[in-house]
Design a protein around this motif. Sequence first.
Motif, short mmCIF file in Angstrom:
data_model
loop_
_atom_site.label_atom_id
_atom_site.label_comp_id
_atom_site.label_asym_id
_atom_site.label_seq_id
_atom_site.Cartn_x
_atom_site.Cartn_y
_atom_site.Cartn_z
N THR A 331 0.94 -1.41 0.02
CA THR A 331 0.02 -0.22 -0.28
C THR A 331 0.89 0.94 -0.30
O THR A 331 0.14 2.18 0.15
CB THR A 331 -0.99 -0.38 1.60
N SER A 356 -10.43 3.98 1.70
CA SER A 356 -11.51 3.22 2.59
C SER A 356 -11.08 1.10 3.26
O SER A 356 -9.58 1.02 2.75
CB SER A 356 -12.17 2.15 1.60
N ALA A 357 -11.17 1.99 4.53
CA ALA A 357 -10.90 0.29 5.00
C ALA A 357 -11.97 0.10 6.02
O ALA A 357 -12.78 0.66 6.11
CB ALA A 357 -10.21 0.83 6.37
N ARG A 358 -12.33 -1.71 5.85
CA ARG A 358 -12.98 -1.95 6.79
C ARG A 358 -12.78 -3.22 7.25
O ARG A 358 -11.29 -3.95 6.80
CB ARG A 358 -14.20 -3.21 5.06
N ASP A 366 -19.00 -6.97 6.27
CA ASP A 366 -17.92 -6.26 7.55
C ASP A 366 -18.68 -6.79 9.10
O ASP A 366 -20.02 -7.55 9.41
CB ASP A 366 -18.77 -4.92 7.62
N VAL A 390 -8.81 -4.49 5.91
CA VAL A 390 -8.80 -5.28 4.03
C VAL A 390 -8.77 -3.29 3.71
O VAL A 390 -9.97 -2.73 4.33
CB VAL A 390 -9.86 -5.19 3.49
N VAL A 391 -8.13 -2.86 2.34
CA VAL A 391 -8.70 -1.46 2.08
C VAL A 391 -8.19 -1.25 0.57
O VAL A 391 -8.22 -2.56 -0.33
CB VAL A 391 -7.23 -1.51 2.64
N ALA A 392 -8.89 0.00 0.53
CA ALA A 392 -8.92 0.13 -0.42
C ALA A 392 -8.81 1.75 -0.90
O ALA A 392 -8.57 2.23 -0.09
CB ALA A 392 -10.08 -0.12 -1.53
N LYS A 417 -14.75 -1.72 -5.42
CA LYS A 417 -13.74 -1.34 -5.45
C LYS A 417 -12.74 -2.90 -5.00
O LYS A 417 -13.58 -2.72 -5.18
CB LYS A 417 -13.88 -0.67 -3.83
N ARG A 418 -11.84 -2.89 -5.40
CA ARG A 418 -10.60 -3.10 -5.33
C ARG A 418 -9.52 -3.76 -3.59
O ARG A 418 -9.07 -3.01 -3.98
CB ARG A 418 -9.27 -3.20 -6.64
N TRP A 419 -10.73 -4.90 -3.52
CA TRP A 419 -9.69 -4.59 -1.42
C TRP A 419 -8.94 -5.10 -1.52
O TRP A 419 -9.00 -6.57 -1.95
CB TRP A 419 -11.47 -4.96 -0.79
N HIS A 421 -6.53 -7.77 0.60
CA HIS A 421 -5.94 -8.34 2.31
C HIS A 421 -4.50 -8.07 2.93
O HIS A 421 -4.06 -8.08 2.11
CB HIS A 421 -6.98 -9.96 1.57
#
Length: 542
Positions: A331, A356-358, A366, A390-392, A417-419, A421
Amino acid sequence: MNLVHHVADAAAERGDAPALVYDGQETSYETFWTRAGQFAAGLAEHGIGVDDRVAVYLPNLPQFVTAFHGTLRAGGVVVPMNPQYKRRELRHLLGDSGAKAVVTLPGLVQHVDAVREETDVNVVVTVDESESESESESESESESESERESEREGDADSRFEAFLADETRPVADRADEDIAVQPYTSGTTGTPKGVLLTHHNLAWDADAATNPIPDGIRPDDRHLGVLPLFHIYGMTVTMNATLFDGGSYYPLPTWDATAAASLVESAGLTLIHAVPAMYNDLANLPDDAEFDLSSVRFANSGGSGLPEEVRRSFEGRFGVELCEGYGLTETSPVTHANHVGNRRPGSIGTPLDGISARIVDDEFVDRPPVERGPVEEGSVDLDEITGELVVAGPNVMKGYYERPEANAAAFTEADGKRWFHTGDIGYADEDGFFYVVDRKKHMINTAGYNVYPREIEELLFEHPAVSDAAVVGIPDERRNETVKAFVVPIPDADVTEDEIREYCLERLAAYKHPREVVFVKELPRTTTGKVQKFHLESELTG
């Protein structure tokens, strides 16, 4: 846009101001930028250009910075390599990347030569570690033109100064999505993978990573360069971010807490980015080693989880607020950060604007946030609130180099979005702060219970006799796994392994406490401070 356009702009504005300061010698922006152009032209003279890989196999020296930006100026791709690597690691990195040139120290050439026939390397450029950029410039003027030409004409190895061309080369046009840098994952659990980072990935993150710093990086800022430049943290957050904004970068080729503290004090450095192990070393300097770090206006910790006791010890000793951030090689690296005046101890912070983060479970659903973190031991079942982070965002890598299966496993397409891992387990709270509990692969399952090593490590750091600690799971016939702690006691500590075990048992649920405790002199760490737990699980456990 080629990301070095940011440096070109700074060079045009700053001119005679110091871009680099190494061993007391200053290199101006104008001189640095000229030399980067000469390096780019030197590559062209050897037939190395757009999309060709150039391996930079150096410690933190001014020539690393010149070779890095010179390669990008030529349109090439930088392959940064740890100078501690030997021929086994080089065989894979050089062979996998297809690098055509290597920039390194004379003492490391033997490792390159040992594998050279198995790779595409045809040029090796050697750097005299004792030369600063400004010293080198005057020395090169006295060298005869014929001597320099003879070194440049052949495919044979060249000294750095001879490799530099007489003329500069303009910045090559590159698209945002073209590859700029191909670092390799640390390889602590397998074969390192090449990470494809684009010009946009790196330029965006170098800019965004300055947001947690009050007023960003200013032209009068002086940045301590202790993070290795072969690693994405040092490359983006210290080197590129500083040069993009016209500050001064102070590289140190090796880590020494006393030397680092002395440099901060004597040069009045204003910014520090380092890993927790470095802050731990600074906090544990001998009591009679008094250093004034009051010039520091921002200090950040990243690279691995920051133990709360390390944060408290550093802040208590030096009076400098320490903010934790988070990121990964994939990242570029920063995704989360705490901000001065808006931080939450124990948290990696909030996502940078644009990211973006989840927290998701194994079905990519989620996990609900807690009301406010960090959660206290016993107040909530971690298994109910934790999941994978996970982040995008615009800083997420293009992918792994020639690893389609790894790419398929690393990303999930969802919600447009393309997350990515991350492999880290954590939770979030309703204020948007995220908390990393541990690496997914480090989680211990003992008798059906999940145990996160970092929780135990945090407790161990609070013990007055503990200098360093790491926790792993080891096989156990009855429990599947059991907890084992490796502890580095402070010098002359009057403590036993049984006392450490009882200390944990009194403060943790019974299934979490380490049933085995071993004292060791030091923990195996990567250059960036991460504990190599696979060594603990295999070599030390026999």
